[in-house]
Scaffold this motif. Sequence first.
Motif, PDB file in Angstrom:
ATOM      1  N   SER B 104       0.848  -1.190   0.000  1.00  0.00           N
ATOM      2  CA  SER B 104       0.000   0.000   0.000  1.00  0.00           C
ATOM      3  C   SER B 104       0.883   1.240   0.000  1.00  0.00           C
ATOM      4  O   SER B 104       1.784   1.351   0.827  1.00  0.00           O
ATOM      5  N   PHE B 105       0.677   2.138  -0.955  1.00  0.00           N
ATOM      6  CA  PHE B 105       1.423   3.403  -0.939  1.00  0.00           C
ATOM      7  C   PHE B 105       0.613   4.510  -1.605  1.00  0.00           C
ATOM      8  O   PHE B 105      -0.291   4.244  -2.408  1.00  0.00           O
ATOM      9  N   ASP B 106       0.948   5.749  -1.250  1.00  0.00           N
ATOM     10  CA  ASP B 106       0.249   6.892  -1.856  1.00  0.00           C
ATOM     11  C   ASP B 106       1.227   8.026  -2.156  1.00  0.00           C
ATOM     12  O   ASP B 106       0.839   9.179  -2.263  1.00  0.00           O
ATOM     13  N   ASP B 107       2.511   7.691  -2.260  1.00  0.00           N
ATOM     14  CA  ASP B 107       3.519   8.737  -2.442  1.00  0.00           C
ATOM     15  C   ASP B 107       4.032   8.826  -3.888  1.00  0.00           C
ATOM     16  O   ASP B 107       5.047   9.439  -4.149  1.00  0.00           O
ATOM     17  N   TYR B 110       0.361   7.826  -8.359  1.00  0.00           N
ATOM     18  CA  TYR B 110      -0.880   7.079  -8.158  1.00  0.00           C
ATOM     19  C   TYR B 110      -0.840   6.400  -6.801  1.00  0.00           C
ATOM     20  O   TYR B 110       0.234   6.110  -6.268  1.00  0.00           O
ATOM     21  N   GLU B 111      -2.039   6.209  -6.245  1.00  0.00           N
ATOM     22  CA  GLU B 111      -2.141   5.445  -5.000  1.00  0.00           C
ATOM     23  C   GLU B 111      -2.307   3.984  -5.388  1.00  0.00           C
ATOM     24  O   GLU B 111      -2.857   3.687  -6.454  1.00  0.00           O
ATOM     25  N   TYR B 112      -1.851   3.087  -4.510  1.00  0.00           N
ATOM     26  CA  TYR B 112      -1.919   1.671  -4.870  1.00  0.00           C
ATOM     27  C   TYR B 112      -2.164   0.826  -3.633  1.00  0.00           C
ATOM     28  O   TYR B 112      -1.632   1.117  -2.548  1.00  0.00           O
ATOM     29  N   LYS B 113      -2.973  -0.199  -3.818  1.00  0.00           N
ATOM     30  CA  LYS B 113      -3.240  -1.127  -2.720  1.00  0.00           C
ATOM     31  C   LYS B 113      -3.368  -2.536  -3.288  1.00  0.00           C
ATOM     32  O   LYS B 113      -4.048  -2.723  -4.297  1.00  0.00           O
ATOM     33  N   SER B 114      -2.672  -3.468  -2.677  1.00  0.00           N
ATOM     34  CA  SER B 114      -2.755  -4.860  -3.122  1.00  0.00           C
ATOM     35  C   SER B 114      -2.718  -5.786  -1.906  1.00  0.00           C
ATOM     36  O   SER B 114      -1.868  -5.627  -1.023  1.00  0.00           O
ATOM     37  N   ASP B 115      -3.665  -6.718  -1.860  1.00  0.00           N
ATOM     38  CA  ASP B 115      -3.673  -7.752  -0.827  1.00  0.00           C
ATOM     39  C   ASP B 115      -3.670  -9.090  -1.541  1.00  0.00           C
ATOM     40  O   ASP B 115      -4.545  -9.333  -2.382  1.00  0.00           O
ATOM     41  N   SER B 154      -6.329   1.075  -7.654  1.00  0.00           N
ATOM     42  CA  SER B 154      -5.802   2.396  -7.321  1.00  0.00           C
ATOM     43  C   SER B 154      -6.972   3.350  -7.092  1.00  0.00           C
ATOM     44  O   SER B 154      -7.838   3.493  -7.952  1.00  0.00           O
ATOM     45  N   ASP B 155      -7.006   3.965  -5.913  1.00  0.00           N
ATOM     46  CA  ASP B 155      -8.086   4.908  -5.597  1.00  0.00           C
ATOM     47  C   ASP B 155      -7.871   6.253  -6.268  1.00  0.00           C
ATOM     48  O   ASP B 155      -8.815   7.024  -6.430  1.00  0.00           O
ATOM     49  N   LYS B 156      -6.634   6.536  -6.635  1.00  0.00           N
ATOM     50  CA  LYS B 156      -6.368   7.842  -7.260  1.00  0.00           C
ATOM     51  C   LYS B 156      -5.181   7.756  -8.209  1.00  0.00           C
ATOM     52  O   LYS B 156      -4.083   7.362  -7.804  1.00  0.00           O
ATOM     53  N   ILE B 157      -5.436   8.088  -9.456  1.00  0.00           N
ATOM     54  CA  ILE B 157      -4.365   8.138 -10.461  1.00  0.00           C
ATOM     55  C   ILE B 157      -4.337   9.556 -11.008  1.00  0.00           C
ATOM     56  O   ILE B 157      -5.370  10.067 -11.440  1.00  0.00           O
ATOM     57  N   THR B 158      -3.192  10.171 -10.977  1.00  0.00           N
ATOM     58  CA  THR B 158      -3.073  11.537 -11.505  1.00  0.00           C
ATOM     59  C   THR B 158      -2.075  11.536 -12.653  1.00  0.00           C
ATOM     60  O   THR B 158      -0.946  11.078 -12.490  1.00  0.00           O
ATOM     61  N   VAL B 159      -2.528  12.025 -13.806  1.00  0.00           N
ATOM     62  CA  VAL B 159      -1.609  12.206 -14.930  1.00  0.00           C
ATOM     63  C   VAL B 159      -1.419  13.716 -15.079  1.00  0.00           C
ATOM     64  O   VAL B 159      -2.376  14.444 -15.343  1.00  0.00           O
ATOM     65  N   GLU B 160      -0.202  14.149 -14.870  1.00  0.00           N
ATOM     66  CA  GLU B 160       0.063  15.601 -14.862  1.00  0.00           C
ATOM     67  C   GLU B 160       0.072  16.173 -16.276  1.00  0.00           C
ATOM     68  O   GLU B 160       0.591  15.552 -17.206  1.00  0.00           O
ATOM     69  N   ASP B 161      -0.516  17.351 -16.408  1.00  0.00           N
ATOM     70  CA  ASP B 161      -0.545  18.039 -17.693  1.00  0.00           C
ATOM     71  C   ASP B 161      -0.559  19.552 -17.441  1.00  0.00           C
ATOM     72  O   ASP B 161      -1.582  20.097 -17.022  1.00  0.00           O
ATOM     73  N   PRO B 162       0.548  20.220 -17.679  1.00  0.00           N
ATOM     74  CA  PRO B 162       0.608  21.660 -17.388  1.00  0.00           C
ATOM     75  C   PRO B 162      -0.217  22.518 -18.349  1.00  0.00           C
ATOM     76  O   PRO B 162      -0.542  23.653 -18.000  1.00  0.00           O
ATOM     77  N   TYR B 163      -0.552  22.002 -19.527  1.00  0.00           N
ATOM     78  CA  TYR B 163      -1.292  22.825 -20.500  1.00  0.00           C
ATOM     79  C   TYR B 163      -2.807  22.698 -20.352  1.00  0.00           C
ATOM     80  O   TYR B 163      -3.531  23.680 -20.319  1.00  0.00           O
ATOM     81  N   TRP B 164      -3.285  21.458 -20.251  1.00  0.00           N
ATOM     82  CA  TRP B 164      -4.732  21.241 -20.255  1.00  0.00           C
ATOM     83  C   TRP B 164      -5.281  20.940 -18.869  1.00  0.00           C
ATOM     84  O   TRP B 164      -6.478  20.806 -18.702  1.00  0.00           O
TER      85      TRP B 164
END
Lengths: 156, 256
Positions: B104-107, B110-115, B154-164
């Motif tokens: 489990s990590f969120d740093d 994307y956040e990730y969890k696996s059991d 993954s509860d949260k995935i962020t793809v960074e985009d400075p333009y859009w």
Amino acid sequence: MKILFQVAAIMVLVIIISCNNSDDFCLSNQQSVQASFYSSITLNDSTVSGVTITAIGSVAEDDTIYNSEVVSESFLPLSMMNDTSRFLIQILNQRDTVSFVHSKELSFISEECGFIFKFELDTVLHSNISFIDSVSIEYPSIVYNESTENVKIYLY
Amino acid sequence: MLRYIFTSLVILGITTLISAQNYTEEGRYSQSSQNQKQQEGTPKKKKEKLPYPNKKRGTAIGIDVSRFLVPVLDNDRYAFEANIKTNFKKRMFFVGSLGFENVSFDDKSYEYKSDGIYARVGFDYDIFIVDEPNNNDNILFGLRYGFAVQDHGSDKITVEDPYWGDYTTSINSYAVNSHWLELVAGLRTELFNNFFLSFYARLKTKIASNNAEVMEPYRIPGFGRGSRTVSLGFSYIAEYQIPWGNKRLKNKSQSN
């Protein structure tokens, strides 16, 4: 015992081999169309000076991607929010627009690099007010870590 | 990972040196006596092939103590593994493992969890033949089949985009099954009466993994990094052996 050394040596060898696996090198997660300029008369690629390209509808404070630069090929970032990404191309005082209509698919790269979107170009629309003669899609897929010319922009 | 490998190397080195010292002394003695004999004109004795000795038999139950180090080296993970090993022939062992690994990590972006849980089955073959009474140590080579099932998402995935603008999405938790084969090499020594400590190096090859297209598992429980097809692992197994069949073995050897 000789055999003990042999077993230990094999184990160490396996460890060394496994250590050679390099860690991921992450590129930018933003995907861009690679668009190059061509002459509509000679059909050869052409380098154009004084090119300014801005993203229309961008949320960035500075929406300028190229600012009065000498350009032969340009990298135009695609929007993940919308299915169309529009750009204003200005050469000296003349202006035209290019719009990319695309579809996207979420793609996992690696543990370290996370996710990106793979894009597929459906259509390219353009104005031909000033200098754009035509636009063609050469390679519709925009894939991570792949440097291929996607679009040709033919100029008068 | 590197720290883990170096720790393994250091312990392996110490183990090898200790064992090597005992046998080197023995070897040196026999070599010098042979040289002496040769000098005296005695013809060189042909090396006799030693029979496999009567080592203690039984069923050993143990745990992989290296799993307790996992959260120390990587605080995103914790794991546990129990093992069973039993003789089914004189120098062959049936081996099984059962374990779990959670991540489990969120740093990251994307956040990730696996059991997940995993199982391994296979066999070990002992090649250690030593003419020394009560030496129950083993040098083992073996093969394993491994299977893991895990729920990951993954509860949260962020793809960074400075333009859009940054894009945020998520992937609901779903099940992934993985299968792999392992070649193992191990050293096993009896520390106290019926109490053994084993070190294993494992070379693993993934043979199949379903449902990994959307998102590859960060780690496959019992296998290692999900993106790799070949992985290396280590185990330090502390085990207690419940002896059986040794009386019969003793009687048999006495009658011989």
